[in-house]
Design a protein around this motif. Structure first.
Motif, short mmCIF file in Angstrom:
data_model
loop_
_atom_site.label_atom_id
_atom_site.label_comp_id
_atom_site.label_asym_id
_atom_site.label_seq_id
_atom_site.Cartn_x
_atom_site.Cartn_y
_atom_site.Cartn_z
N SER A 9 -85.16 -6.36 31.51
CA SER A 9 -84.87 -6.70 30.12
C SER A 9 -83.41 -7.06 29.94
O SER A 9 -83.08 -8.00 29.23
N LYS A 12 -82.52 -10.56 30.72
CA LYS A 12 -83.04 -11.58 29.80
C LYS A 12 -82.28 -11.61 28.47
O LYS A 12 -82.38 -12.58 27.74
N LEU A 13 -81.53 -10.58 28.14
CA LEU A 13 -80.87 -10.50 26.84
C LEU A 13 -79.79 -11.54 26.60
O LEU A 13 -79.59 -11.94 25.46
N ILE A 15 -80.04 -14.53 26.90
CA ILE A 15 -80.75 -15.64 26.26
C ILE A 15 -80.65 -15.52 24.74
O ILE A 15 -80.57 -16.51 24.03
N LEU A 16 -80.63 -14.30 24.25
CA LEU A 16 -80.50 -14.06 22.80
C LEU A 16 -79.07 -14.22 22.32
O LEU A 16 -78.81 -14.11 21.13
N LEU A 18 -76.55 -12.23 23.44
CA LEU A 18 -75.90 -10.92 23.44
C LEU A 18 -74.96 -10.80 24.63
O LEU A 18 -75.28 -11.25 25.73
N SER A 23 -75.98 -5.82 24.71
CA SER A 23 -77.23 -5.62 25.44
C SER A 23 -77.42 -4.15 25.80
O SER A 23 -78.51 -3.60 25.64
N TYR A 26 -78.22 -2.18 22.59
CA TYR A 26 -79.55 -2.51 22.12
C TYR A 26 -80.62 -1.83 22.97
O TYR A 26 -81.56 -1.22 22.45
N LEU A 61 -77.54 -9.62 13.48
CA LEU A 61 -78.56 -10.37 14.20
C LEU A 61 -79.98 -9.84 13.92
O LEU A 61 -80.95 -10.37 14.44
N LEU A 63 -81.26 -7.09 14.93
CA LEU A 63 -81.83 -6.40 16.08
C LEU A 63 -81.78 -4.89 15.90
O LEU A 63 -82.54 -4.15 16.53
#
Length: 72
Positions: A9, A12-13, A15-16, A18, A23, A26, A61, A63
Motif C-alpha cells: 500500500s 502505491k500512495l 500515486i495519490l 502523498l 503516507s 495515513y 485531501l 483522507l
C-alpha cells in the motif's frame, strides 16, 4: 493489516500525491483505526510536533476526518 500489505500500500500512495510522511501517517491511521494525534505520531513513528501539518493536509485531501471527543 499485515506488514506485507502495508508495504504494498505504501508503494502505491505516491500515486495519490502523498509524500512519505503523509503516507506513513495515513497508513498508521488505517492500521489503528484513528486515534489522537499522539497515537498517530507514535504509530507512524513521526514527531508529534511536526505531525499537525501533515494531518491538516490529509484532512484537506479528505483522507482523514477531524473528530473531537471529550474536553480536548
Amino acid at each position: 493489516m499485515k506488514y506485507t500489505d502495508t508495504k504494498k500500500s505504501f508503494e502505491k500512495l505516491p500515486i495519490l500525491g502523498l509524500d512519505e510522511k503523509q503516507s506513513t501517517i495515513y497508513l498508521a491511521a488505517l492500521e489503528i483505526g484513528g486515534g489522537t494525534v499522539a497515537e498517530l505520531a507514535r504509530a507512524g513513528k513521526v514527531e508529534r510536533t511536526g505531525i499537525y501539518y501533515h494531518i491538516d493536509s490529509l484532512i484537506r485531501l479528505r483522507l482523514l476526518k477531524k473528530s473531537i471527543h471529550g474536553k480536548r
